[in-house]
Motif scaffolding. Structure first.
Motif, PDB file in Angstrom:
ATOM      1  N   GLN A 174       0.834  -1.202   0.000  1.00  0.00           N
ATOM      2  CA  GLN A 174       0.000   0.000   0.000  1.00  0.00           C
ATOM      3  C   GLN A 174       0.872   1.257   0.000  1.00  0.00           C
ATOM      4  O   GLN A 174       0.922   2.005   0.972  1.00  0.00           O
ATOM      5  CB  GLN A 174      -0.945  -0.023   1.200  1.00  0.00           C
ATOM      6  N   TYR A 175       1.528   1.497  -1.121  1.00  0.00           N
ATOM      7  CA  TYR A 175       2.405   2.654  -1.217  1.00  0.00           C
ATOM      8  C   TYR A 175       1.646   3.863  -1.771  1.00  0.00           C
ATOM      9  O   TYR A 175       0.568   3.729  -2.345  1.00  0.00           O
ATOM     10  CB  TYR A 175       3.611   2.329  -2.114  1.00  0.00           C
ATOM     11  N   GLY A 176       2.250   5.036  -1.607  1.00  0.00           N
ATOM     12  CA  GLY A 176       1.664   6.260  -2.138  1.00  0.00           C
ATOM     13  C   GLY A 176       0.904   7.048  -1.086  1.00  0.00           C
ATOM     14  O   GLY A 176       0.542   6.539  -0.020  1.00  0.00           O
ATOM     15  N   ASP A 177       0.654   8.314  -1.393  1.00  0.00           N
ATOM     16  CA  ASP A 177      -0.115   9.185  -0.508  1.00  0.00           C
ATOM     17  C   ASP A 177      -1.608   8.993  -0.700  1.00  0.00           C
ATOM     18  O   ASP A 177      -2.407   9.252   0.203  1.00  0.00           O
ATOM     19  CB  ASP A 177       0.248  10.657  -0.779  1.00  0.00           C
ATOM     20  N   LEU A 178      -2.001   8.542  -1.891  1.00  0.00           N
ATOM     21  CA  LEU A 178      -3.403   8.312  -2.211  1.00  0.00           C
ATOM     22  C   LEU A 178      -3.472   7.046  -3.060  1.00  0.00           C
ATOM     23  O   LEU A 178      -2.721   6.900  -4.029  1.00  0.00           O
ATOM     24  CB  LEU A 178      -3.974   9.511  -2.979  1.00  0.00           C
ATOM     25  N   LEU A 179      -4.352   6.110  -2.683  1.00  0.00           N
ATOM     26  CA  LEU A 179      -4.437   4.827  -3.370  1.00  0.00           C
ATOM     27  C   LEU A 179      -5.847   4.598  -3.891  1.00  0.00           C
ATOM     28  O   LEU A 179      -6.825   4.814  -3.165  1.00  0.00           O
ATOM     29  CB  LEU A 179      -4.080   3.667  -2.439  1.00  0.00           C
ATOM     30  N   TRP A 180      -5.936   4.168  -5.142  1.00  0.00           N
ATOM     31  CA  TRP A 180      -7.193   3.681  -5.696  1.00  0.00           C
ATOM     32  C   TRP A 180      -6.903   2.309  -6.302  1.00  0.00           C
ATOM     33  O   TRP A 180      -6.254   2.199  -7.332  1.00  0.00           O
ATOM     34  CB  TRP A 180      -7.746   4.636  -6.750  1.00  0.00           C
ATOM     35  N   VAL A 181      -7.349   1.268  -5.614  1.00  0.00           N
ATOM     36  CA  VAL A 181      -7.123  -0.109  -6.047  1.00  0.00           C
ATOM     37  C   VAL A 181      -8.478  -0.792  -6.186  1.00  0.00           C
ATOM     38  O   VAL A 181      -9.273  -0.807  -5.252  1.00  0.00           O
ATOM     39  CB  VAL A 181      -6.232  -0.874  -5.048  1.00  0.00           C
ATOM     40  N   ASP A 182      -8.716  -1.354  -7.361  1.00  0.00           N
ATOM     41  CA  ASP A 182      -9.971  -2.048  -7.627  1.00  0.00           C
ATOM     42  C   ASP A 182      -9.660  -3.391  -8.275  1.00  0.00           C
ATOM     43  O   ASP A 182      -9.430  -3.477  -9.483  1.00  0.00           O
ATOM     44  CB  ASP A 182     -10.856  -1.212  -8.546  1.00  0.00           C
ATOM     45  N   THR A 183      -9.634  -4.449  -7.463  1.00  0.00           N
ATOM     46  CA  THR A 183      -9.280  -5.770  -7.979  1.00  0.00           C
ATOM     47  C   THR A 183     -10.391  -6.374  -8.840  1.00  0.00           C
ATOM     48  O   THR A 183     -10.171  -7.391  -9.505  1.00  0.00           O
ATOM     49  CB  THR A 183      -8.955  -6.735  -6.829  1.00  0.00           C
ATOM     50  N   SER A 184     -11.566  -5.764  -8.856  1.00  0.00           N
ATOM     51  CA  SER A 184     -12.644  -6.266  -9.701  1.00  0.00           C
ATOM     52  C   SER A 184     -12.538  -5.757 -11.130  1.00  0.00           C
ATOM     53  O   SER A 184     -13.240  -6.244 -12.022  1.00  0.00           O
ATOM     54  CB  SER A 184     -14.007  -5.856  -9.117  1.00  0.00           C
ATOM     55  N   ALA A 185     -11.674  -4.777 -11.360  1.00  0.00           N
ATOM     56  CA  ALA A 185     -11.496  -4.221 -12.699  1.00  0.00           C
ATOM     57  C   ALA A 185     -10.709  -5.187 -13.566  1.00  0.00           C
ATOM     58  O   ALA A 185      -9.756  -5.827 -13.111  1.00  0.00           O
ATOM     59  CB  ALA A 185     -10.786  -2.875 -12.626  1.00  0.00           C
ATOM     60  N   SER A 186     -11.059  -5.282 -14.819  1.00  0.00           N
ATOM     61  CA  SER A 186     -10.363  -6.188 -15.735  1.00  0.00           C
ATOM     62  C   SER A 186      -8.952  -5.724 -16.013  1.00  0.00           C
ATOM     63  O   SER A 186      -8.076  -6.535 -16.337  1.00  0.00           O
ATOM     64  CB  SER A 186     -11.122  -6.252 -17.068  1.00  0.00           C
ATOM     65  N   SER A 187      -8.729  -4.429 -15.879  1.00  0.00           N
ATOM     66  CA  SER A 187      -7.455  -3.825 -16.262  1.00  0.00           C
ATOM     67  C   SER A 187      -7.364  -2.444 -15.642  1.00  0.00           C
ATOM     68  O   SER A 187      -8.375  -1.859 -15.238  1.00  0.00           O
ATOM     69  CB  SER A 187      -7.365  -3.708 -17.790  1.00  0.00           C
ATOM     70  N   CYS A 188      -6.158  -1.937 -15.591  1.00  0.00           N
ATOM     71  CA  CYS A 188      -5.990  -0.567 -15.115  1.00  0.00           C
ATOM     72  C   CYS A 188      -6.528   0.425 -16.154  1.00  0.00           C
ATOM     73  O   CYS A 188      -7.009   1.503 -15.808  1.00  0.00           O
ATOM     74  CB  CYS A 188      -4.511  -0.296 -14.821  1.00  0.00           C
ATOM     75  N   SER A 189      -6.466   0.049 -17.419  1.00  0.00           N
ATOM     76  CA  SER A 189      -7.011   0.905 -18.474  1.00  0.00           C
ATOM     77  C   SER A 189      -8.521   1.090 -18.297  1.00  0.00           C
ATOM     78  O   SER A 189      -9.052   2.179 -18.555  1.00  0.00           O
ATOM     79  CB  SER A 189      -6.711   0.298 -19.849  1.00  0.00           C
ATOM     80  N   GLU A 190      -9.199   0.052 -17.854  1.00  0.00           N
ATOM     81  CA  GLU A 190     -10.629   0.181 -17.572  1.00  0.00           C
ATOM     82  C   GLU A 190     -10.861   1.181 -16.444  1.00  0.00           C
ATOM     83  O   GLU A 190     -11.814   1.968 -16.478  1.00  0.00           O
ATOM     84  CB  GLU A 190     -11.209  -1.183 -17.191  1.00  0.00           C
ATOM     85  N   MET A 191      -9.975   1.178 -15.460  1.00  0.00           N
ATOM     86  CA  MET A 191     -10.088   2.126 -14.351  1.00  0.00           C
ATOM     87  C   MET A 191      -9.865   3.566 -14.824  1.00  0.00           C
ATOM     88  O   MET A 191     -10.527   4.490 -14.348  1.00  0.00           O
ATOM     89  CB  MET A 191      -9.094   1.766 -13.248  1.00  0.00           C
ATOM     90  N   ILE A 192      -8.935   3.759 -15.754  1.00  0.00           N
ATOM     91  CA  ILE A 192      -8.694   5.109 -16.271  1.00  0.00           C
ATOM     92  C   ILE A 192      -9.935   5.619 -16.997  1.00  0.00           C
ATOM     93  O   ILE A 192     -10.287   6.804 -16.898  1.00  0.00           O
ATOM     94  CB  ILE A 192      -7.468   5.134 -17.199  1.00  0.00           C
ATOM     95  N   TYR A 193     -10.619   4.730 -17.702  1.00  0.00           N
ATOM     96  CA  TYR A 193     -11.870   5.157 -18.343  1.00  0.00           C
ATOM     97  C   TYR A 193     -12.908   5.528 -17.301  1.00  0.00           C
ATOM     98  O   TYR A 193     -13.655   6.500 -17.462  1.00  0.00           O
ATOM     99  CB  TYR A 193     -12.418   4.061 -19.256  1.00  0.00           C
ATOM    100  N   GLU A 194     -12.954   4.779 -16.221  1.00  0.00           N
ATOM    101  CA  GLU A 194     -13.884   5.098 -15.131  1.00  0.00           C
ATOM    102  C   GLU A 194     -13.544   6.456 -14.520  1.00  0.00           C
ATOM    103  O   GLU A 194     -14.443   7.236 -14.174  1.00  0.00           O
ATOM    104  CB  GLU A 194     -13.819   4.002 -14.074  1.00  0.00           C
ATOM    105  N   LEU A 195     -12.260   6.745 -14.392  1.00  0.00           N
ATOM    106  CA  LEU A 195     -11.836   8.063 -13.904  1.00  0.00           C
ATOM    107  C   LEU A 195     -12.301   9.157 -14.858  1.00  0.00           C
ATOM    108  O   LEU A 195     -12.782  10.216 -14.432  1.00  0.00           O
ATOM    109  CB  LEU A 195     -10.317   8.087 -13.767  1.00  0.00           C
ATOM    110  N   PHE A 196     -12.171   8.893 -16.152  1.00  0.00           N
ATOM    111  CA  PHE A 196     -12.635   9.855 -17.156  1.00  0.00           C
ATOM    112  C   PHE A 196     -14.131  10.099 -17.033  1.00  0.00           C
ATOM    113  O   PHE A 196     -14.602  11.244 -17.103  1.00  0.00           O
ATOM    114  CB  PHE A 196     -12.308   9.349 -18.560  1.00  0.00           C
TER     115      PHE A 196
END
Length: 317
Positions: free
Chosen positions: A109-131
């Motif tokens: 759990q590194y970093g000052d702010l963490l967004w971890v979603d193990t249900s996401a298929s990919s980190c790219s999917e998470m970036i779209y969710e952020l968008f």
């Protein structure tokens, strides 16, 4: 969490985005997709994507080279990287603030702010969710280049939507991205076309893998084997999914010799193998992980442990 990340992006004038070593399409897709997304909405900001380049991913993007002083007062975002040891370019700690965006198990759990979603298929999917969040709140826009990068990342980490991590949300995200009209043939050709030498190496892999009666398989790609086909370790890594086409295989490992170490590429059709990867200097997803061995004797121990895991899995069924 997404709201906080958006606020940090708006706050900083310099943003540096990292990802993991030995990158795959999702590493590039999430990293460069986020970079291009920020640039499209904040052209006045200085945004960089750093790390060692992998030639097989040139069709997606090319990383930036920056001086140490660029990190002074900068926001650093690390995408698709579970633990600090795997962050490509360890200068990521030199920024003023660090954000982790990832879909692997959150063991580090590194970093000052963490967004971890193990249900996401990919980190790219998470970036779209952020968008999507930023579009709803601040009217962010997306262009064709961003959509293509994120789509490639999703395709890569879902195995063309064949892996169990693919969800209805994943398909909807991919559908939304396709509407931006990028050239899907460019993506698929870049990801799956192979030089003839790699096809020959794939034939060698099929001819030389070992398989137990329990459905565990492994193959060793030594320096000599790679030299025979004029292939690099990174190119050989593109073949990791090949044994998944063999009927009867439940889990497999491909060893790729590189310098003084051996890349360990683990894949599974059922048994959880990321716990094994963690035993050998690695990690990853439950059914797709990577590790590192430092001798062929250590590689043999990986094979023995994978056989135990497959046997336990079979007995539990």
């Amino acid at each position: 969490m997404k709201q906080q990340i958006i606020e940090k992006i708006q706050q900083y004038d310099t943003i540096i985005i990292h990802r993991h070593v030995r990158p795959d399409p999702d590493a590039y897709g999430s990293q460069h997709g986020l970079k291009t997304l920020i640039q499209a909405n904040f052209p006045q900001k200085a945004v960089y994507a750093v790390g060692e380049h992998d030639d097989s991913l040139t069709f997606m993007a090319t990383p930036d080279t920056i001086a140490d002083d660029v990190y002074e007062g900068a926001l650093v975002i690390v995408t698709d990287t579970a633990n600090t040891e795997r962050v490509d370019d360890q200068r990521y700690t030199n920024g003023a603030y660090v954000i982790k965006i990832d879909h692997h198990p959150n063991d580090d759990q590194y970093g000052d702010l963490l967004w971890v979603d193990t249900s996401a298929s990919s980190c790219s999917e998470m970036i779209y969710e952020l968008f999507e969040e930023a579009r709803a709140q601040f009217n962010w826009t997306m262009n064709e280049e961003v959509a293509q990068l994120l789509f490639a990342g999703i395709v890569g980490d879902t195995g063309r939507f064949m892996f169990p991590s693919t969800t209805l949300k994943t398909f909807r995200t991919a559908g939304d991205l396709v509407e931006y009209g990028f050239n899907r043939n460019h993506v698929f050709n870049g990801m799956y076309e192979m030089d003839r030498k790699l096809l020959n190496l794939q034939g060698y892999l099929y001819q030389n893998f070992e398989m137990t009666d329990k459905g565990m398989a492994y193959v060793r790609l030594t320096k000599e084997a790679l030299a025979q086909f004029d292939a690099t370790p990174s190119e050989a890594s593109l073949l990791v999914g090949s044994l998944g086409n063999v009927k009867g295989i439940t889990a497999w490992v491909i060893f790729i010799e590189e310098g003084d170490s051996i890349r360990v590429r683990l894949r599974s059709k059922g048994p959880v193998i990321n716990t094994l990867a963690k035993e050998f200097n690695g990690g990853g997803h439950p059914l797709a992980s990577g590790a590192t061995a430092y001798s062929w004797e250590e590689a043999d121990r990986v094979v023995a442990r994978l056989q135990e895991i497959v046997c336990d899995y079979k007995e539990a069924q």
